[in-house]
Scaffold this motif. Structure first.
Motif, PDB file in Angstrom:
ATOM      1  N   UNK A  95       2.734  -8.276  -0.979  1.00 29.66           N
ATOM      2  CA  UNK A  95       1.926  -6.980  -1.219  1.00 29.66           C
ATOM      3  C   UNK A  95       1.131  -6.626   0.378  1.00 29.66           C
ATOM      4  N   UNK A  96       0.539  -7.931   0.611  1.00 31.38           N
ATOM      5  CA  UNK A  96       0.004  -7.800   1.952  1.00 31.38           C
ATOM      6  C   UNK A  96       0.920  -7.383   2.974  1.00 31.38           C
ATOM      7  N   UNK A  97       2.122  -7.892   3.210  1.00 32.14           N
ATOM      8  CA  UNK A  97       3.070  -7.735   4.433  1.00 32.14           C
ATOM      9  C   UNK A  97       3.539  -6.158   3.928  1.00 32.14           C
ATOM     10  N   UNK A  98       3.691  -5.720   2.811  1.00 28.01           N
ATOM     11  CA  UNK A  98       4.051  -4.338   2.624  1.00 28.01           C
ATOM     12  C   UNK A  98       2.979  -3.448   3.081  1.00 28.01           C
ATOM     13  N   UNK A  99       1.806  -3.447   2.477  1.00 25.17           N
ATOM     14  CA  UNK A  99       0.715  -2.624   2.935  1.00 25.17           C
ATOM     15  C   UNK A  99       0.548  -2.570   4.360  1.00 25.17           C
ATOM     16  N   UNK A 100       0.670  -3.744   4.936  1.00 24.93           N
ATOM     17  CA  UNK A 100       0.109  -3.731   6.294  1.00 24.93           C
ATOM     18  C   UNK A 100       1.233  -3.736   7.460  1.00 24.93           C
ATOM     19  N   UNK A 101       2.419  -3.436   6.642  1.00 23.72           N
ATOM     20  CA  UNK A 101       3.639  -3.154   7.562  1.00 23.72           C
ATOM     21  C   UNK A 101       4.021  -4.524   8.452  1.00 23.72           C
ATOM     22  N   UNK A 102       3.626  -5.414   8.115  1.00 19.42           N
ATOM     23  CA  UNK A 102       3.878  -6.997   8.459  1.00 19.42           C
ATOM     24  C   UNK A 102       5.313  -7.373   8.282  1.00 19.42           C
ATOM     25  N   UNK A 103       5.886  -8.158   9.069  1.00 22.62           N
ATOM     26  CA  UNK A 103       7.420  -8.667   8.824  1.00 22.62           C
ATOM     27  C   UNK A 103       7.263 -10.050   8.028  1.00 22.62           C
ATOM     28  N   UNK A 104       7.888 -10.082   6.735  1.00 20.56           N
ATOM     29  CA  UNK A 104       7.743 -11.784   6.223  1.00 20.56           C
ATOM     30  C   UNK A 104       8.977 -11.594   5.374  1.00 20.56           C
TER      31      UNK A 104
ATOM     32  N   UNK B  11      13.440  -9.232   2.291  1.00 22.17           N
ATOM     33  CA  UNK B  11      12.480  -9.086   3.765  1.00 22.17           C
ATOM     34  C   UNK B  11      11.526  -8.206   3.230  1.00 22.17           C
ATOM     35  N   UNK B  12      10.188  -8.341   3.752  1.00 24.47           N
ATOM     36  CA  UNK B  12       9.386  -7.063   3.499  1.00 24.47           C
ATOM     37  C   UNK B  12       8.963  -6.849   5.075  1.00 24.47           C
ATOM     38  N   UNK B  13       9.107  -5.553   5.514  1.00 24.76           N
ATOM     39  CA  UNK B  13       8.638  -4.988   6.647  1.00 24.76           C
ATOM     40  C   UNK B  13       7.724  -3.701   6.616  1.00 24.76           C
TER      41      UNK B  13
ATOM     42  N   UNK C 219      -1.017 -15.379   5.081  1.00 26.74           N
ATOM     43  CA  UNK C 219      -1.801 -13.799   5.506  1.00 26.74           C
ATOM     44  C   UNK C 219      -2.321 -13.848   7.026  1.00 26.74           C
ATOM     45  N   UNK C 220      -3.155 -15.056   7.069  1.00 23.73           N
ATOM     46  CA  UNK C 220      -3.533 -15.178   8.407  1.00 23.73           C
ATOM     47  C   UNK C 220      -2.726 -14.914   9.870  1.00 23.73           C
ATOM     48  N   UNK C 221      -1.595 -15.782   9.421  1.00 26.60           N
ATOM     49  CA  UNK C 221      -0.458 -15.599  10.452  1.00 26.60           C
ATOM     50  C   UNK C 221       0.296 -14.239  10.444  1.00 26.60           C
ATOM     51  N   UNK C 222       0.462 -13.591   9.630  1.00 26.26           N
ATOM     52  CA  UNK C 222       0.904 -12.285   9.349  1.00 26.26           C
ATOM     53  C   UNK C 222       0.100 -11.177  10.401  1.00 26.26           C
ATOM     54  N   UNK C 223      -1.409 -11.449  10.152  1.00 28.55           N
ATOM     55  CA  UNK C 223      -2.357 -10.590  10.783  1.00 28.55           C
ATOM     56  C   UNK C 223      -2.216 -10.830  12.464  1.00 28.55           C
TER      57      UNK C 223
END
Length: 219
Positions: free
Chosen positions: A152-161, A217-219, A119-123
């Motif tokens: 969920x964190x990726x989806x809600x924040x529009x991160x790519x994972x 993939x989540x984006x 999660x910290x890397x996603x940020x």
């Protein structure tokens, strides 16, 4: 992944203290070793984290041996975490400063070190690849909810994972980098039994599995 130079592998907390307490630790270890060999093959930088080594011991000797086979420039170092629930802020800063765009993550425990580090890397905007047959926790029931939280964190924040198996991610790396495939195919063939065992142990049918499409993939 455009180039090995923009990619990294992070192996979380694969320490001796977890060997006897984490379910299917040997399968997680086999996946981590396979990913190090892949990193050596294509030139991807490898980083380790250690959580409170005074309690959980040193990095397991199998990983230390494999790390020793890497060219010096491909080992980014081992980052010690002093807070039980923390991630390595220094590692996250290193990933950012080196301008890595893609980071693969595996190790233990899925619901603590792996989850928080991911999660910290996603940020930071990094594209994170979570290796589903390369994570576990002492309480196996923690794994699926932890993966769901990261999604969920990726989806809600529009991160790519991306959440996939080691083999799926490995084939994606090879295809994207357009490197010669002969040595890679030999690696996959040599470890085919280990791959199969790990998938059954960590992603097989049952209540302890990681649910969902493993290549999602989540984006």
């Amino acid at each position: 992944m455009d180039s090995p130079r923009d990619s990294a592998l992070i192996i979380c907390d694969m320490q001796e203290g977890y060997r006897g307490s984490v379910p299917h630790f040997s399968s997680v270890l086999a996946t981590a070793l396979r990913m190090i060999r892949l990193a050596r093959l294509v030139g991807i930088r490898v980083f380790l984290t250690e959580g409170r080594p005074s309690i959980y011991g040193s990095i397991v000797h199998e990983i230390e041996h494999e790390i020793a086979q890497l060219p010096q420039e491909l080992f980014g170092g081992s980052f010690i975490k002093t807070k039980y629930f923390g991630h390595s802020m220094k590692l996250t800063q290193t990933v950012t400063s080196k301008k890595f765009r893609h980071v693969m993550v595996c190790g233990v425990e899925a619901h603590i070190g792996v989850r928080v580090q991911t999660i910290e890397l996603m940020k930071t905007g990094v594209i994170v690849n979570v290796i589903l047959d390369g994570i576990s926790s002492r309480n196996k029931e923690e794994i699926a909810p932890s993966v769901a939280t990261m999604r969920d964190v990726a989806h809600l924040n529009k991160f790519i994972a991306y959440f996939g198996t080691s083999e799926t991610i490995a084939y994606a790396i090879i295809g994207n980098l357009k490197v010669p495939v002969e040595n890679f195919l030999a690696l996959i063939q040599t470890e085919s039994q280990s791959i199969s065992t790990g998938l059954k142990n960590l992603l097989g049918s049952g209540d302890d599995t990681v649910s969902g499409d493993s290549s999602e993939a989540i984006e």
